[in-house]
Write a protein that holds these residues in place. Structure first.
Motif, PDB file in Angstrom:
ATOM      1  N   LEU A   1       0.848  -1.210   0.000  1.00 33.09           N
ATOM      2  CA  LEU A   1       0.000   0.000   0.000  1.00 33.09           C
ATOM      3  C   LEU A   1       0.879   1.255   0.000  1.00 33.09           C
ATOM      4  O   LEU A   1       0.623   2.200  -0.755  1.00 33.09           O
ATOM      5  N   GLU A   2       1.922   1.237   0.848  1.00 37.43           N
ATOM      6  CA  GLU A   2       2.827   2.404   0.933  1.00 37.43           C
ATOM      7  C   GLU A   2       3.510   2.657  -0.412  1.00 37.43           C
ATOM      8  O   GLU A   2       3.551   3.776  -0.915  1.00 37.43           O
ATOM      9  N   ARG A   3       4.046   1.565  -0.994  1.00 30.63           N
ATOM     10  CA  ARG A   3       4.769   1.722  -2.261  1.00 30.63           C
ATOM     11  C   ARG A   3       3.838   2.187  -3.379  1.00 30.63           C
ATOM     12  O   ARG A   3       4.217   2.973  -4.236  1.00 30.63           O
ATOM     13  N   THR A   4       2.611   1.646  -3.361  1.00 33.81           N
ATOM     14  CA  THR A   4       1.637   2.026  -4.385  1.00 33.81           C
ATOM     15  C   THR A   4       1.320   3.516  -4.265  1.00 33.81           C
ATOM     16  O   THR A   4       1.287   4.239  -5.280  1.00 33.81           O
ATOM     17  N   ALA A   5       1.102   3.978  -3.033  1.00 32.61           N
ATOM     18  CA  ALA A   5       0.791   5.394  -2.829  1.00 32.61           C
ATOM     19  C   ALA A   5       1.958   6.261  -3.299  1.00 32.61           C
ATOM     20  O   ALA A   5       1.758   7.261  -4.003  1.00 32.61           O
ATOM     21  N   GLN A   6       3.190   5.851  -2.927  1.00 31.31           N
ATOM     22  CA  GLN A   6       4.369   6.628  -3.351  1.00 31.31           C
ATOM     23  C   GLN A   6       4.468   6.693  -4.872  1.00 31.31           C
ATOM     24  O   GLN A   6       4.839   7.709  -5.450  1.00 31.31           O
ATOM     25  N   THR A   7       4.127   5.569  -5.540  1.00 35.43           N
ATOM     26  CA  THR A   7       4.260   5.497  -7.001  1.00 35.43           C
ATOM     27  C   THR A   7       3.172   6.311  -7.706  1.00 35.43           C
ATOM     28  O   THR A   7       3.456   7.035  -8.668  1.00 35.43           O
ATOM     29  N   LEU A   8       1.940   6.157  -7.238  1.00 39.01           N
ATOM     30  CA  LEU A   8       0.811   6.729  -7.982  1.00 39.01           C
ATOM     31  C   LEU A   8       0.465   8.170  -7.603  1.00 39.01           C
ATOM     32  O   LEU A   8       0.011   8.938  -8.461  1.00 39.01           O
ATOM     33  N   ALA A   9       0.690   8.529  -6.339  1.00 42.57           N
ATOM     34  CA  ALA A   9       0.247   9.854  -5.894  1.00 42.57           C
ATOM     35  C   ALA A   9       0.795  11.005  -6.760  1.00 42.57           C
ATOM     36  O   ALA A   9       0.048  11.932  -7.098  1.00 42.57           O
ATOM     37  N   PRO A  10       2.088  10.966  -7.173  1.00 46.94           N
ATOM     38  CA  PRO A  10       2.586  12.084  -7.985  1.00 46.94           C
ATOM     39  C   PRO A  10       1.911  12.189  -9.359  1.00 46.94           C
ATOM     40  O   PRO A  10       2.086  13.185 -10.055  1.00 46.94           O
ATOM     41  N   HIS A  11       1.157  11.128  -9.786  1.00 49.10           N
ATOM     42  CA  HIS A  11       0.573  11.138 -11.139  1.00 49.10           C
ATOM     43  C   HIS A  11      -0.945  11.178 -11.097  1.00 49.10           C
ATOM     44  O   HIS A  11      -1.614  10.763 -12.043  1.00 49.10           O
ATOM     45  N   VAL A  12      -1.467  11.677 -10.003  1.00 52.39           N
ATOM     46  CA  VAL A  12      -2.912  11.624  -9.800  1.00 52.39           C
ATOM     47  C   VAL A  12      -3.674  12.395 -10.888  1.00 52.39           C
ATOM     48  O   VAL A  12      -4.787  12.004 -11.276  1.00 52.39           O
ATOM     49  N   GLU A  13      -3.024  13.440 -11.425  1.00 52.45           N
ATOM     50  CA  GLU A  13      -3.740  14.247 -12.434  1.00 52.45           C
ATOM     51  C   GLU A  13      -3.914  13.490 -13.753  1.00 52.45           C
ATOM     52  O   GLU A  13      -4.791  13.833 -14.560  1.00 52.45           O
ATOM     53  N   SER A  14      -3.119  12.426 -13.968  1.00 56.22           N
ATOM     54  CA  SER A  14      -3.275  11.625 -15.195  1.00 56.22           C
ATOM     55  C   SER A  14      -4.382  10.589 -15.069  1.00 56.22           C
ATOM     56  O   SER A  14      -4.674   9.863 -16.013  1.00 56.22           O
ATOM     57  N   MET A  15      -4.972  10.478 -13.895  1.00 54.39           N
ATOM     58  CA  MET A  15      -5.884   9.361 -13.643  1.00 54.39           C
ATOM     59  C   MET A  15      -7.346   9.663 -13.953  1.00 54.39           C
ATOM     60  O   MET A  15      -8.160   8.745 -14.039  1.00 54.39           O
ATOM     61  N   GLY A  16      -7.701  10.885 -14.034  1.00 58.06           N
ATOM     62  CA  GLY A  16      -9.121  11.188 -14.238  1.00 58.06           C
ATOM     63  C   GLY A  16      -9.840  11.070 -12.912  1.00 58.06           C
ATOM     64  O   GLY A  16      -9.290  10.543 -11.942  1.00 58.06           O
ATOM     65  N   SER A  17     -11.080  11.502 -12.897  1.00 63.43           N
ATOM     66  CA  SER A  17     -11.793  11.535 -11.612  1.00 63.43           C
ATOM     67  C   SER A  17     -12.269  10.132 -11.232  1.00 63.43           C
ATOM     68  O   SER A  17     -12.489   9.278 -12.086  1.00 63.43           O
TER      69      SER A  17
END
Ligand code: C2E
Ligand code: CA
Ligand code: CA
Length: 526
Positions: A329-345
């Motif tokens: 969970l920690e690693r996933t958050a670290q990986t994905l959080a900086p790219h949240v704007e690419s994810m759509g709502s």
């Protein structure tokens, strides 16, 4: 497989190492004992030579006193002195005979009275001592002669070789002792030799007399060290064997522990070798990315990328799955959080959770920490619980699931159709999505009965008002069939395979710009 690879060398090592570890304290102990025994023998040998030198000094003191007493009589007629010669023999315990010398000739003896024999002063080492192999009276029997001379006159006294042999046998039988007088030497057998003498092999020591020109060589034969070790340190021997055995058993036990799946997983957790892989989940209509399922991989240092089927069962069995998932969970958050704007709502991030993780309210904190890494309400965390291993409802699980819903966390029932969850179960755990197992998706295109089962599942989920996800979509026929039956989300190799973080981020950014529906985006596991 990470728990069985390279078995042969490891197994050999596991057999050999305990023996080596067991042998090590024994070898060290034996070495120390050997060294100790050698030191002991050395000091014994030195003490022996000292004692024998003292004893022969004592014999020589005795016979030299007789010669000194007679010296003033040398040169006088033998007949007048023979009584004095014999008197010295009687007075001195070690004296066998006394003799007078005049002008290079022995002319008077306590044994024969008047006598004529030429004296070679070179026979006497330093003019004083002669170790000889007998004389005319006792040929073959050793004799030590002491001579004192001045101005062509001299007195000679002799000691019987038996006294010398006795001195060399003063100590235990194993001590080798040699009396050396000038070029002549005598061993414990009593034979006098000229030339090189045998040197003992162990604990050699040589001591010269401070008063007379002779020395004593001492030592032991080969094998004496071992003899001493066996006879004098039996308790230490026993202790060494015990220590060796204990070390070997401890090593064997540690190796067994270290090679267990549990220890290997623990090592991997500490080395942070479990990494998230990402497989997109697409929505119906345009097949754009609506979310992602996080799938664990083991980045093994020797085996490379290991599939979860090979280690998740072990991790679940040992309870290590909980810290592993927490780290994921920690690693996933670290990986994905900086790219949240690419994810759509409303992007769904699904994580697989085992029943064990739901026995502890700490899961709430884990989810809270995960969501805190993202801007508020930007992503939806979905926990996938497999239908194969159902959670037993308790007060704790009730609190937990209520808390999860409060956090906005969604629950998906994974592998749906393979287990026995009831309607009550779905309601109790407030399930939001059913994830149709891939075995049912694989039935599309098959016989009518299989299709009927699949349609029943889809129908049930819509009646219960649950969202539905189909996984394992590999063909366009499956995709289109599921679309026709209004399945909300699809996941499968047709759209994308699970991929590494870097590849996923790149693909996410690319599909954010354009999302070609139904096209396989990536092939290969990462
Ligand atoms: P799952 O949760 O049912 O995950 C779906 C599995 O199907 C994944 O296998 C995925 O790679 C595979 N898959 C996806 N699309 C297709 C397809 O089109 N065709 C086929 N044949 N397979 C497809 P994977 O990644 O090997 O994971 C296997 C299982 O390991 C997972 O099944 C899940 O039960 C478990 N797992 C994976 N990661 C975790 C984790 O972090 N925690 C827990 N507890 N279990 C996990
Ligand atoms: Ca899953
Ligand atoms: Ca599944």
């Amino acid at each position: 497989m990470p728990f069985s690879v390279k078995r042969r060398p490891r197994r050999l090592w596991r057999v050999v190492l305990p023996w080596l570890v067991g042998a090590l304290p024994m070898a060290c102990g034996l070495l120390i004992m050997h060294w100790q025994a050698e030191r002991e023998l050395q000091s014994r040998s030195e003490a022996s030579t000292r004692q024998v030198v003292r004893q022969i000094d004592h014999i020589l003191d005795d016979i030299s006193a007789a010669a000194q007493a007679l010296l003033p009589l040398a040169g006088q007629p033998c007949a007048a002195q023979s009584l004095a010669l014999r008197e010295q023999v009687v007075r001195h315990a070690f004296v066998r005979s006394t003799n007078l010398e005049y002008r290079g000739e022995l002319y008077c003896s306590s044994l024969f009275g008047t006598y004529r024999e030429v004296i070679d002063s070179n026979d006497y080492f330093q003019g004083r001592l002669w170790l000889m192999q007998g004389n005319s009276v006792t040929p073959g029997h050793p004799l030590l002669a002491y001579r004192t001379a001045a101005d062509g006159r001299g007195a000679i006294s002799t000691a019987d070789g038996d006294h010398l042999i006795g001195a060399l046998h003063l100590l235990d039988d194993d001590t080798r002792l040699i009396l050396q007088v000038g070029p002549n030497w005598m061993g414990q057998s009593g034979e006098v030799h000229t030339g090189p003498r045998p040197v003992p092999q162990v604990a050699v020591s040589e001591l010269s007399s401070l008063h007379y020109p002779f020395s004593i060589l001492g030592g032991y034969d080969q094998g004496k060290v071992g003899k001493v070790m066996r006879s004098e340190y039996p308790a230490l021997f026993g202790l060494l064997i015990l220590l060796g055995a204990m070390a070997a058993v401890t090593c064997y036990w540690q190796l067994r522990r270290a090679s267990s799946p549990r220890a290997e997983l623990q090592r991997a957790i500490e080395a942070d070798e479990f990494v998230p892989y990402f497989q997109p989940v697409v929505r119906q209509n345009d097949y754009g990315w609506a979310g992602v399922e996080v799938l664990m991989r083991w980045q093994h240092p020797r085996e490379g990328l290991v599939s979860p089927d090979l280690f998740i069962p072990y991790a679940e069995h040992s309870g290590q799955i909980v810290p592993m998932t927490r780290r994921l969970l920690e690693r996933t958050a670290q990986t994905l959080a900086p790219h949240v704007e690419s994810m759509g709502s409303d992007f769904h991030i699904a994580i697989n959770i085992t029943a064990d993780h739901c026995q502890d309210l700490a899961l709430l904190d884990d989810c809270r920490a995960f969501l805190a890494a993202f801007p508020a309400n930007s992503v939806r965390l979905t926990l996938e619980l497999t239908e194969r291993k159902l959670i037993s409802p308790t007060e704790l699980t009730h609190t937990l699931f209520a808390g999860l819903h409060e956090l906005g966390v969604l629950i998906a029932l994974d592998d749906f159709g393979t287990g026995q969850s009831s309607l009550a179960y779905l309601q109790q755990f407030q399930v939001d999505y059913l994830k149709i197992d891939q075995s049912f998706v694989a039935m599309i295109g098959g016989d009518a009965l299989s299709l009927h089962i699949l349609e029943s599942i889809i129908e049930l989920s819509s009646k219960l008002g649950l969202g539905i996800v189909a996984e394992g979509v590999e063909t366009e026929a499956q995709r289109d069939y599921l679309a026709r039956h209004n399945v909300d989300f699809q996941q499968g190799y047709l759209f994308a395979r699970p991929m590494s973080a870097d590849v996923f981020i790149q693909a996410l950014q690319a599909q954010c710009l354009t999302s070609p529906p139904g096209q396989p985006m990536y092939a290969g596991d990462g």
